[in-house]
Design an enzyme around this catalytic site. Structure first.
Site, PDB file in Angstrom:
ATOM      1  N   ASP A 104       0.843  -1.358   0.067  1.00 60.54           N
ATOM      2  CA  ASP A 104       0.054   0.017  -0.063  1.00 60.54           C
ATOM      3  C   ASP A 104       0.875   1.287  -0.127  1.00 60.54           C
ATOM      4  O   ASP A 104       0.433   2.393   0.871  1.00 60.54           O
ATOM      5  CB  ASP A 104      -1.058   0.005   1.063  1.00 60.54           C
ATOM      6  CG  ASP A 104      -1.899  -1.218   1.298  1.00 60.54           C
ATOM      7  OD1 ASP A 104      -1.760  -2.118   0.412  1.00 60.54           O
ATOM      8  OD2 ASP A 104      -2.799  -1.359   2.014  1.00 60.54           O
ATOM      9  N   LYS A 225      -6.937  -5.120  -2.845  1.00 57.99           N
ATOM     10  CA  LYS A 225      -7.797  -5.663  -1.619  1.00 57.99           C
ATOM     11  C   LYS A 225      -8.686  -4.387  -1.206  1.00 57.99           C
ATOM     12  O   LYS A 225      -8.494  -3.282  -1.454  1.00 57.99           O
ATOM     13  CB  LYS A 225      -6.643  -5.887  -0.627  1.00 57.99           C
ATOM     14  CG  LYS A 225      -5.863  -4.777  -0.089  1.00 57.99           C
ATOM     15  CD  LYS A 225      -4.930  -5.395   1.004  1.00 57.99           C
ATOM     16  CE  LYS A 225      -4.145  -4.227   1.309  1.00 57.99           C
ATOM     17  NZ  LYS A 225      -4.716  -3.093   2.056  1.00 57.99           N
ATOM     18  N   CYS A 270      -1.852  -2.564   7.648  1.00 60.20           N
ATOM     19  CA  CYS A 270      -1.725  -3.673   6.685  1.00 60.20           C
ATOM     20  C   CYS A 270      -0.426  -4.314   6.658  1.00 60.20           C
ATOM     21  O   CYS A 270      -0.358  -5.467   6.252  1.00 60.20           O
ATOM     22  CB  CYS A 270      -2.088  -2.838   5.225  1.00 60.20           C
ATOM     23  SG  CYS A 270      -3.850  -2.303   5.349  1.00 60.20           S
TER      24      CYS A 270
HETATM   25  C1  VGL Z   1      -4.532   0.749   5.789  1.00 61.47           C
HETATM   26  C2  VGL Z   1      -5.963   1.997   7.046  1.00 61.47           C
HETATM   27  C3  VGL Z   1      -7.151   1.678   6.308  1.00 61.47           C
HETATM   28  C4  VGL Z   1      -3.399   0.509   5.533  1.00 61.47           C
HETATM   29  C5  VGL Z   1      -5.781   0.691   4.627  1.00 61.47           C
HETATM   30  O1  VGL Z   1      -2.813   0.306   4.334  1.00 61.47           O
HETATM   31  O2  VGL Z   1      -2.349   0.160   6.270  1.00 61.47           O
HETATM   32  N1  VGL Z   1      -5.005   1.368   6.726  1.00 61.47           N
HETATM   33  N2  VGL Z   1      -7.017   1.083   5.257  1.00 61.47           N
END
Ligand code: VGL
Ligand code: ZN
Length: 349
Positions: A104, A225, A270
């Site tokens: 991410d 995802k 994540c």
């Molecule tokens: C994430 C919060 C909400 C991440 C994803 O990638 O860590 N954190 N969605």
């Protein structure tokens, strides 16, 4: 024959030897078996870094490993048992097959709506770009994966969507007082816990693009995802309710990956959830500390502790090249692999 000093054993080169030669080298008394003392010396030679320094394997782990390869439980490892040990354990330790999972590294987490600089740990996501790029330039990973948090507009995790769904009566927080980062419970069967985030990583927007300064290598695999509006997905393997998997596990297994290096944002969300699943899927798991940034310092500490407790490791990225090349071999990961083999033995017997 007894003229060989212990130091010769520690310098034993596993990378260019045959199984036979290896067995004979460590069968010091030439009785056709490795006993626990001979096996201990093998482990001292096996688990060492690129400078030849031996890592200490805890005696308890050593005995567990020995028992796993002593298939007939007679207190020694014969040649047949050693064949199994060589093919399934030593070979992997000396020649791991490595993937890196870059989690991410998207605009919204670094300089957009969920900029982690605004979160309690006050981390800066930009810090990880250089070390990750450096790894990708210097190291020939067997596979590279980029994950994307990839939400539809009506995603359950967005605070501004709170009125789209009903909260469960057990929710400690109500619609009237819910704030960013709170955890609520949505109504459903079963009711579902959900942390509330600002709107982020909406599909096909600037916020969901990888950061422009992140190196993207050829032949990488992209994993999307969080695409189901009703369920969040922190791990790159599974959604949070374990309803659907992203096929990451299958993609890794297809490539015979043994070792998984994990980095990115957010460390305690994540990245952490992905590490937990990597470990339980049986991968030797390595968290890259300087290539990860997170939301909350205490949660980051919890993430690292979980990994270490489950026989993964946390390292800084300048150690990775030697590990990938099999010149820096960690006993923790060797222990994890042996435990996986034991599990397999138990499920087939
Ligand atoms: C994430 C919060 C909400 C991440 C994803 O990638 O860590 N954190 N969605
Ligand atoms: Zn998200």
């Amino acid at each position: 024959m007894s003229s060989t000093s212990p130091i010769d054993f520690v310098n034993f080169d596993f990378t260019c030897t045959t199984m036979e030669a290896c067995f004979n080298a460590f069968d010091k008394n030439c009785d056709g078996y490795l006993d626990i003392d001979e096996f201990r010396i093998l482990c001292q030679a096996l688990f060492r870094n690129n400078k030849g320094q031996t890592y200490e394997t805890p005696e308890e782990h050593l005995r567990d490993i020995f028992q796993i390869f002593d298939l007939n439980h007679d207190g020694q490892i014969d040649k047949e048992e050693f064949t199994y040990c060589w093919n399934n354990w030593i070979k992997t330790i000396v020649r791991p097959i490595s993937a890196i999972l870059i989690i991410d590294v998207q605009n919204d987490f670094i300089c957009g709506t969920l900029d982690i600089r605004k979160c309690p740990a006050k981390h800066n996501g930009e810090d990880i770009l250089q070390p990750i790029n450096n790894l990708l330039e210097k190291i020939d990973f067997d596979a590279v994966f980029y994950s994307f948090d990839w939400h539809p507009m009506d995603h359950v995790s967005f605070l501004d969507n709170i009125n789209l769904r009903k909260l469960h009566e057990s929710s400690p927080i109500t619609v009237d007082n819910v704030q960013l980062y709170d955890t609520v419970i949505f109504d459903g069967d079963p009711p579902m816990k959900q942390r509330m985030w600002p709107r982020h990583c909406v599909q096909n927007t600037w916020g969901s693009e990888l950061h422009k300064d992140l190196k993207v290598v050829e032949n990488a695999v992209k994993i999307y995802k969080g695409t189901n509006p009703e369920v969040d997905s922190y791990s790159a393997f599974w959604d949070n309710s374990k309803l659907t998997d992203t096929k990451l596990d299958a993609q890794l297994k297809l490539r015979n990956i043994t070792d998984v290096y994990i980095c990115g944002v957010a460390y305690d969300v994540c990245v952490g959830a992905t590490a937990v699943d990597a470990i339980s899927s049986g991968f030797r798991t390595i968290l890259l500390d300087d290539c990860s940034r997170g939301v909350d310092l205490q949660d980051i500490e919890r993430t690292k502790n979980h990994v270490v407790k489950n026989h993964g490791i946390v390292v800084v990225s300048d150690r990775v090249k030697n590990m990938v090349e099999g010149n820096d071999r960690r006993p923790e990961l060797g222990y994890k692999l042996a435990l996986n083999l034991k599990e397999k033995q138990e499920s087939t017997s």
